[in-house]
Design an enzyme around this catalytic site. Structure first.
Site, PDB file in Angstrom:
ATOM      1  N   TYR A 152      -4.431  11.704  23.496  1.00  0.00           N
ATOM      2  CA  TYR A 152      -4.485  12.270  22.147  1.00  0.00           C
ATOM      3  C   TYR A 152      -3.089  12.682  21.696  1.00  0.00           C
ATOM      4  O   TYR A 152      -2.707  12.480  20.549  1.00  0.00           O
ATOM      5  CB  TYR A 152      -5.433  13.484  22.109  1.00  0.00           C
ATOM      6  CG  TYR A 152      -5.651  13.967  20.704  1.00  0.00           C
ATOM      7  CD1 TYR A 152      -6.669  13.406  19.918  1.00  0.00           C
ATOM      8  CD2 TYR A 152      -4.836  14.933  20.132  1.00  0.00           C
ATOM      9  CE1 TYR A 152      -6.851  13.815  18.606  1.00  0.00           C
ATOM     10  CE2 TYR A 152      -5.014  15.340  18.819  1.00  0.00           C
ATOM     11  CZ  TYR A 152      -6.017  14.780  18.062  1.00  0.00           C
ATOM     12  OH  TYR A 152      -6.209  15.166  16.773  1.00  0.00           O
TER      13      TYR A 152
ATOM     14  N   ARG B 111      -3.724 -12.564  -8.459  1.00  0.00           N
ATOM     15  CA  ARG B 111      -2.666 -11.577  -8.654  1.00  0.00           C
ATOM     16  C   ARG B 111      -2.236 -11.639 -10.115  1.00  0.00           C
ATOM     17  O   ARG B 111      -1.210 -12.188 -10.473  1.00  0.00           O
ATOM     18  CB  ARG B 111      -1.461 -11.851  -7.745  1.00  0.00           C
ATOM     19  CG  ARG B 111      -1.701 -11.649  -6.286  1.00  0.00           C
ATOM     20  CD  ARG B 111      -1.694 -10.214  -5.788  1.00  0.00           C
ATOM     21  NE  ARG B 111      -2.879  -9.432  -5.987  1.00  0.00           N
ATOM     22  CZ  ARG B 111      -3.108  -8.254  -5.375  1.00  0.00           C
ATOM     23  NH1 ARG B 111      -2.232  -7.762  -4.529  1.00  0.00           N
ATOM     24  NH2 ARG B 111      -4.196  -7.576  -5.613  1.00  0.00           N
TER      25      ARG B 111
ATOM     26  N   PHE C 285       3.181  -2.377  -7.018  1.00  0.00           N
ATOM     27  CA  PHE C 285       2.188  -2.937  -6.104  1.00  0.00           C
ATOM     28  C   PHE C 285       0.929  -2.085  -6.265  1.00  0.00           C
ATOM     29  O   PHE C 285       1.029  -0.886  -6.558  1.00  0.00           O
ATOM     30  CB  PHE C 285       2.671  -2.979  -4.646  1.00  0.00           C
ATOM     31  CG  PHE C 285       1.665  -3.669  -3.784  1.00  0.00           C
ATOM     32  CD1 PHE C 285       1.468  -5.041  -3.904  1.00  0.00           C
ATOM     33  CD2 PHE C 285       0.849  -2.970  -2.905  1.00  0.00           C
ATOM     34  CE1 PHE C 285       0.487  -5.679  -3.171  1.00  0.00           C
ATOM     35  CE2 PHE C 285      -0.136  -3.613  -2.166  1.00  0.00           C
ATOM     36  CZ  PHE C 285      -0.314  -4.972  -2.301  1.00  0.00           C
ATOM     37  N   THR C 286      -0.228  -2.688  -6.075  1.00  0.00           N
ATOM     38  CA  THR C 286      -1.495  -2.035  -6.422  1.00  0.00           C
ATOM     39  C   THR C 286      -1.670  -0.664  -5.762  1.00  0.00           C
ATOM     40  O   THR C 286      -1.843   0.340  -6.447  1.00  0.00           O
ATOM     41  CB  THR C 286      -2.669  -2.949  -6.036  1.00  0.00           C
ATOM     42  OG1 THR C 286      -2.520  -3.301  -4.664  1.00  0.00           O
ATOM     43  CG2 THR C 286      -2.707  -4.209  -6.889  1.00  0.00           C
TER      44      THR C 286
ATOM     45  N   LYS D 204       2.317  -6.639   8.269  1.00  0.00           N
ATOM     46  CA  LYS D 204       2.973  -7.864   7.809  1.00  0.00           C
ATOM     47  C   LYS D 204       4.070  -8.261   8.800  1.00  0.00           C
ATOM     48  O   LYS D 204       3.796  -8.925   9.790  1.00  0.00           O
ATOM     49  CB  LYS D 204       3.547  -7.662   6.406  1.00  0.00           C
ATOM     50  CG  LYS D 204       2.499  -7.616   5.295  1.00  0.00           C
ATOM     51  CD  LYS D 204       1.809  -6.299   5.162  1.00  0.00           C
ATOM     52  CE  LYS D 204       1.001  -6.179   3.902  1.00  0.00           C
ATOM     53  NZ  LYS D 204       0.155  -4.973   3.876  1.00  0.00           N
TER      54      LYS D 204
ATOM     55  N   PHE E  96      -9.932  -5.086  -8.371  1.00  0.00           N
ATOM     56  CA  PHE E  96      -9.921  -6.480  -7.898  1.00  0.00           C
ATOM     57  C   PHE E  96     -10.646  -6.659  -6.575  1.00  0.00           C
ATOM     58  O   PHE E  96     -11.141  -7.748  -6.281  1.00  0.00           O
ATOM     59  CB  PHE E  96      -8.472  -6.975  -7.766  1.00  0.00           C
ATOM     60  CG  PHE E  96      -7.622  -6.027  -6.988  1.00  0.00           C
ATOM     61  CD1 PHE E  96      -6.967  -4.988  -7.619  1.00  0.00           C
ATOM     62  CD2 PHE E  96      -7.515  -6.147  -5.605  1.00  0.00           C
ATOM     63  CE1 PHE E  96      -6.209  -4.077  -6.894  1.00  0.00           C
ATOM     64  CE2 PHE E  96      -6.758  -5.248  -4.879  1.00  0.00           C
ATOM     65  CZ  PHE E  96      -6.110  -4.201  -5.529  1.00  0.00           C
TER      66      PHE E  96
ATOM     67  N   ASP F 225       9.929   0.588  -0.060  1.00  0.00           N
ATOM     68  CA  ASP F 225       8.724   0.005   0.525  1.00  0.00           C
ATOM     69  C   ASP F 225       9.269  -1.129   1.387  1.00  0.00           C
ATOM     70  O   ASP F 225       9.579  -2.218   0.903  1.00  0.00           O
ATOM     71  CB  ASP F 225       7.779  -0.514  -0.561  1.00  0.00           C
ATOM     72  CG  ASP F 225       6.500  -1.095   0.044  1.00  0.00           C
ATOM     73  OD1 ASP F 225       6.549  -1.537   1.212  1.00  0.00           O
ATOM     74  OD2 ASP F 225       5.470  -1.118  -0.639  1.00  0.00           O
TER      75      ASP F 225
HETATM   76  C1  P61 Z   1      -1.331  -7.758   0.795  1.00  0.00           C
HETATM   77  F1  P61 Z   1      -4.897  -7.316  -2.551  1.00  0.00           F
HETATM   78  N1  P61 Z   1      -0.408  -5.583   1.047  1.00  0.00           N
HETATM   79  O1  P61 Z   1      -0.248  -8.112   0.301  1.00  0.00           O
HETATM   80  P1  P61 Z   1      -1.638  -1.569   3.740  1.00  0.00           P
HETATM   81  N2  P61 Z   1       3.154  -2.233   0.144  1.00  0.00           N
HETATM   82  C2  P61 Z   1       3.175  -3.568   0.023  1.00  0.00           C
HETATM   83  C3  P61 Z   1       2.063  -4.295   0.417  1.00  0.00           C
HETATM   84  O2  P61 Z   1       2.095  -5.612   0.305  1.00  0.00           O
HETATM   85  C4  P61 Z   1       0.914  -3.616   0.950  1.00  0.00           C
HETATM   86  C5  P61 Z   1       0.971  -2.200   1.043  1.00  0.00           C
HETATM   87  C6  P61 Z   1       2.095  -1.548   0.632  1.00  0.00           C
HETATM   88  C7  P61 Z   1      -1.487  -6.363   1.192  1.00  0.00           C
HETATM   89  C8  P61 Z   1      -2.864  -5.858   1.551  1.00  0.00           C
HETATM   90  C9  P61 Z   1      -3.518  -5.570   0.250  1.00  0.00           C
HETATM   91  O3  P61 Z   1      -4.102  -5.158  -3.805  1.00  0.00           O
HETATM   92  C10 P61 Z   1      -4.069  -5.212  -2.439  1.00  0.00           C
HETATM   93  O4  P61 Z   1      -1.218  -1.665   5.162  1.00  0.00           O
HETATM   94  C11 P61 Z   1       4.363  -4.235  -0.523  1.00  0.00           C
HETATM   95  O5  P61 Z   1      -2.440  -2.744   3.259  1.00  0.00           O
HETATM   96  O6  P61 Z   1      -2.293  -0.280   3.419  1.00  0.00           O
HETATM   97  C12 P61 Z   1      -0.248  -4.306   1.309  1.00  0.00           C
HETATM   98  O7  P61 Z   1      -0.257  -1.589   2.938  1.00  0.00           O
HETATM   99  C13 P61 Z   1      -0.182  -1.420   1.572  1.00  0.00           C
HETATM  100  C14 P61 Z   1      -4.082  -6.573  -0.482  1.00  0.00           C
HETATM  101  C15 P61 Z   1      -3.307  -4.363  -0.357  1.00  0.00           C
HETATM  102  C16 P61 Z   1      -4.378  -6.384  -1.816  1.00  0.00           C
HETATM  103  C17 P61 Z   1      -3.607  -4.158  -1.708  1.00  0.00           C
HETATM  104  O8  P61 Z   1      -2.259  -8.532   1.000  1.00  0.00           O
END
Ligand code: P61
Length: 459
Positions: free
Chosen positions: A71, A382, A123-124, A258, A449, A215
């Site tokens: 833990y 997108r 970003f979303t 990623k 979405f 980011d």
């Molecule tokens: C992706 F449809 N990305 O690209 P988490 N910052 C950035 C990202 O690309 C990102 C996060 C923060 C995704 C997953 C995803 O609208 C969407 O680890 C530049 O996913 O929490 C994530 O990181 C967030 C897909 C997220 C989506 C939001 O596919």
């Protein structure tokens, strides 16, 4: 000629199969024409996302067996902390379950209601986490980024004039921090140059005492583009480029799903003791103890190893070139794509692909569903569905970019899979006029979405 040569061989395989045409038709209707709602087993080639979909290496899997599931004080936490220090140069790190956990902690602690967080395109999840504590996210990316045809080599760059204008209009105290995304996702996986990072930091931090938060989610891929395209960096190792990049920031949020080649994980990291103390005290409320932040020990070990592994030049070269390979197959047949081809994905320009559809019929959502129906390849909308509604008027926003993202998971698909995908899209382009648009019939409140549903409109 062959595609980019893989710098690895395959030890484990997972069978996939193409669902029948009848099943694909049923599946996309059951999913309300939303590829997020498809069952994974109905998908042949999954280009929905590069997030959490990487194939891990033998070294990462070996690390998983060394998970110290304590833990508190897990040795894997310290390995991850050391990897962040070595690769990114930040002294302090707070682990989170994934990127948005880090976004939550960072924005909650740095934003006061009514403040602005200018960023190089939204970003979303990042935008939502700025809005939840009462902030807004103005776009300060260069104009070139909004033009799919423009081939600027660093389309992710920040326009300092736009930033200056915000300061003139609102005053620097109204700005919570400057947010800079690496390899800008919504712009097409477009990098930021080192020169731009340096200038933004000098302007914001030195002249206006504003914090700069990155980011850094796709920072290793951004570093590859700097090495490939920016004068003076040709002979600099990726890891040194990364450390220089991060030196032009006060801290970052990072989705490890990623560039760290893992299936789950994230963190925030900083040079700033105050940010560290604040976020570390709050991580225990939302994520878990500060030495695991929602990850198992084995997950942290995989991230630690993947962060280092993902900076290997040969790997990054193959990775970026596989994406480009798919892009070039499409460009050769005049399919409208965002140029230059970005790091993690090829983006189709749905406005040019389906010019017969009005924006209100969601061209990118339509195209993404049609690609699945044609070939079992899953992509992601997108465009306007992702962008959502205006916070004040409640009206739909129709951004210039109305795109479909064909996102390439890391080390998962072969070049033949890329060729199959390209063939399907080329075939679809030949009969594009026959594709009917969509109307939205269900719209959830947050990040619509992911769960919205659609029905076909008669042509
Ligand atoms: C992706 F449809 N990305 O690209 P988490 N910052 C950035 C990202 O690309 C990102 C996060 C923060 C995704 C997953 C995803 O609208 C969407 O680890 C530049 O996913 O929490 C994530 O990181 C967030 C897909 C997220 C989506 C939001 O596919």
């Amino acid at each position: 000629m062959h595609g980019p040569v893989e710098p690895f061989k395959i030890k484990v395989v997972e069978p996939v199969k193409i669902p029948s045409e009848k099943r694909r038709q049923e599946a996309i209707r059951e999913a309300g024409f939303n590829t997020f709602l498809l069952l994974s087993e109905d998908v042949f080639i999954d280009l929905l996302t590069d997030s959490g979909t990487s194939a891990m290496s033998d070294n990462q899997w070996a690390g998983m067996m060394l998970g110290d599931e304590a833990y508190a004080g897990s040795k894997n936490f310290y390995n991850l902390e050391k990897a962040v220090q070595d690769v990114l140069g930040y002294k302090y790190m707070v682990p989170t379950h994934q990127g948005r956990g880090a976004e939550h902690l960072m924005s909650k602690n740095l934003i006061k209601p009514g403040q602005l967080v200018p960023r190089n395109m939204y970003f979303t999840t990042s935008k939502l986490h700025v809005e939840l504590p009462g902030g807004t996210m103005p776009d300060i990316i260069i104009d070139e980024a909004h033009d799919p045809e423009n081939t600027h080599p660093f389309k992710g760059n920040i326009d300092l004039n736009k930033l200056q204008k915000l300061i003139d209009e609102y005053g620097a105290e109204k700005i919570a921090y400057i947010n800079v995304e690496m390899d800008v996702n919504m712009a097409g996986g477009q990098p930021v140059s080192m020169e731009n990072l340096r200038k933004v930091y000098e302007f914001a931090n030195k002249e206006h005492k504003l914090k700069v938060i990155f980011d850094a989610t796709r920072s290793s891929e951004n570093a590859y583009f700097i090495k490939d395209r920016e004068k003076g960096y040709e002979d600099i190792p990726i890891i040194d480029i990364l450390r220089e990049m991060m030196s032009y920031s006060d801290g970052c949020i990072y989705s490890a799903k990623k560039d760290c080649l893992v299936n789950i994980g994230g963190f925030l990291a900083t040079h700033d003791k105050e940010i560290f103390e604040k976020t570390r005290s709050e991580v225990v409320v939302y994520e878990g103890l500060h030495t695991y932040g929602g990850m198992a020990g084995r997950d942290m070990e995989a991230v630690a190893r993947g962060l280092r592994e993902g900076t290997q030049y040969e790997y990054l070269k193959y990775r970026i070139n596989q994406t480009r390979y798919l892009g070039e197959l499409l460009i050769k047949e005049n399919i409208p794509v965002v140029k230059p081809i970005g790091g993690h994905a090829v983006f189709l320009n749905a406005l040019k692909f389906l010019p017969h559809l009005p924006r209100e019929q969601w061209p990118a959502q339509t195209l993404s569903a049609a690609i699945y129906e044609d070939s079992g390849v899953r992509s992601m909308e997108r465009g306007a569905v992702s962008k959502g509604r205006d916070k004040i008027t409640g009206e739909n926003i129709f951004p210039k970019l109305e795109l479909v993202r064909l996102t390439i998971p890391r080390r998962v698909y072969t070049n033949t899979h890329m060729e199959y995908t390209a063939e399907s899209i080329i075939r679809l382009y030949e009969r594009k006029d026959t594709i009917p648009g969509l109307k939205m019939v269900h719209e959830p409140k947050y990040l619509r979405f992911f769960q919205s549903r659609f029905e076909q409109v008669n042509l």
